[in-house]
Scaffold this motif. Structure first.
Motif, PDB file in Angstrom:
ATOM      1  N   SER A   1       0.812  -1.217   0.000  1.00 29.45           N
ATOM      2  CA  SER A   1       0.000   0.000   0.000  1.00 29.45           C
ATOM      3  C   SER A   1       0.841   1.259   0.000  1.00 29.45           C
ATOM      4  CB  SER A   1      -0.932   0.007   1.210  1.00 29.45           C
ATOM      5  OG  SER A   1      -0.182  -0.027   2.410  1.00 29.45           O
ATOM      6  N   ARG A   2       2.146   1.147   0.190  1.00 31.05           N
ATOM      7  CA  ARG A   2       3.012   2.324   0.192  1.00 31.05           C
ATOM      8  C   ARG A   2       3.535   2.666  -1.199  1.00 31.05           C
ATOM      9  NH1 ARG A   2       7.681   1.151   4.290  1.00 31.05           N
ATOM     10  NH2 ARG A   2       8.194   3.304   3.739  1.00 31.05           N
ATOM     11  N   TYR A   3       3.301   1.789  -2.164  1.00 32.60           N
ATOM     12  CA  TYR A   3       3.908   1.957  -3.474  1.00 32.60           C
ATOM     13  C   TYR A   3       2.944   2.541  -4.497  1.00 32.60           C
ATOM     14  CZ  TYR A   3       7.833  -0.830  -1.868  1.00 32.60           C
ATOM     15  OH  TYR A   3       8.927  -1.286  -1.181  1.00 32.60           O
TER      16      TYR A   3
ATOM     17  N   ALA B   1       6.991   2.161  -7.207  1.00 24.53           N
ATOM     18  CA  ALA B   1       7.768   3.297  -6.715  1.00 24.53           C
ATOM     19  C   ALA B   1       7.340   3.590  -5.288  1.00 24.53           C
ATOM     20  CB  ALA B   1       7.536   4.524  -7.591  1.00 24.53           C
ATOM     21  N   LEU B   2       8.331   3.688  -4.427  1.00 27.80           N
ATOM     22  CA  LEU B   2       8.014   3.954  -3.027  1.00 27.80           C
ATOM     23  C   LEU B   2       7.689   5.429  -2.872  1.00 27.80           C
ATOM     24  CD1 LEU B   2       7.821   2.865  -0.178  1.00 27.80           C
ATOM     25  CD2 LEU B   2      10.244   3.361   0.124  1.00 27.80           C
ATOM     26  N   ARG B   3       6.414   5.694  -2.772  1.00 25.65           N
ATOM     27  CA  ARG B   3       5.927   7.056  -2.585  1.00 25.65           C
ATOM     28  C   ARG B   3       6.538   8.018  -3.604  1.00 25.65           C
ATOM     29  NH1 ARG B   3       3.457   7.960   2.463  1.00 25.65           N
ATOM     30  NH2 ARG B   3       2.277   6.058   2.943  1.00 25.65           N
ATOM     31  N   GLY B   4       6.344   7.711  -4.865  1.00 27.20           N
ATOM     32  CA  GLY B   4       6.789   8.613  -5.914  1.00 27.20           C
ATOM     33  C   GLY B   4       6.022   9.922  -5.864  1.00 27.20           C
ATOM     34  N   ILE B   5       6.412  10.862  -6.667  1.00 31.23           N
ATOM     35  CA  ILE B   5       5.713  12.146  -6.717  1.00 31.23           C
ATOM     36  C   ILE B   5       5.016  12.284  -8.057  1.00 31.23           C
ATOM     37  CG2 ILE B   5       7.220  13.265  -5.048  1.00 31.23           C
ATOM     38  CD1 ILE B   5       8.712  14.539  -7.341  1.00 31.23           C
ATOM     39  N   VAL B   6       3.953  13.028  -8.074  1.00 32.25           N
ATOM     40  CA  VAL B   6       3.101  13.113  -9.260  1.00 32.25           C
ATOM     41  C   VAL B   6       3.881  13.609 -10.473  1.00 32.25           C
ATOM     42  CG1 VAL B   6       1.097  14.239 -10.258  1.00 32.25           C
ATOM     43  CG2 VAL B   6       1.009  13.386  -7.907  1.00 32.25           C
TER      44      VAL B   6
END
Length: 125
Positions: free
Chosen positions: A29-31, A98-103
């Motif tokens: 759920s973090r990806y 991606a671990l908490r990528g950015i938009v």
């Protein structure tokens, strides 16, 4: 983290396929999850992505309105439903995490930390 994509195959133009990407390991759920594809002789290109929360999705213009990405946190799986397939959709499709990528970089392959092995989709005319 390991990713296993499946569901590819041969389909006629206008048909549908659903790809699945099972993610092993903790913290699915973090990806942020993405799908990319590489057609023969071409560069890898972004197809779609879904944020870790599942609340936002992003699509390449070439697939918008035909493809739908979704995720099931209970199954640690992300799906790519592909409808109205065209011969130009023929490619190896790979999922990535991606671990908490950015938009702003979610469409860029280097954003992603983990990759699956790919599954071949062939659309005949």
């Amino acid at each position: 983290v390991q990713l296993q994509a499946c569901g590819g195959g041969l389909v006629q133009a206008g048909g549908s396929l659903r790809l699945s990407c099972a993610v092993s390991g903790r913290s699915f759920s973090r990806y942020d999850m993405g799908w990319f594809r590489r057609a023969p002789g071409k560069e890898r290109e972004f197809v779609t992505a879904i944020r870790w929360s599942g609340g936002s999705t992003y699509y390449a213009d070439s697939v918008k309105g035909r493809f739908t990405v979704s995720r099931d946190s209970a199954k640690n799986t992300v799906y790519l439903q592909m409808n109205s397939l065209k011969p130009e959709d023929t490619a190896v499709y790979s999922c990535a995490a991606a671990l908490r990528g950015i938009v702003s970089t979610i469409r860029i392959s280097s954003t992603y930390d983990y990759w699956g092995q790919g599954t071949l989709v062939t659309v005949s005319s």
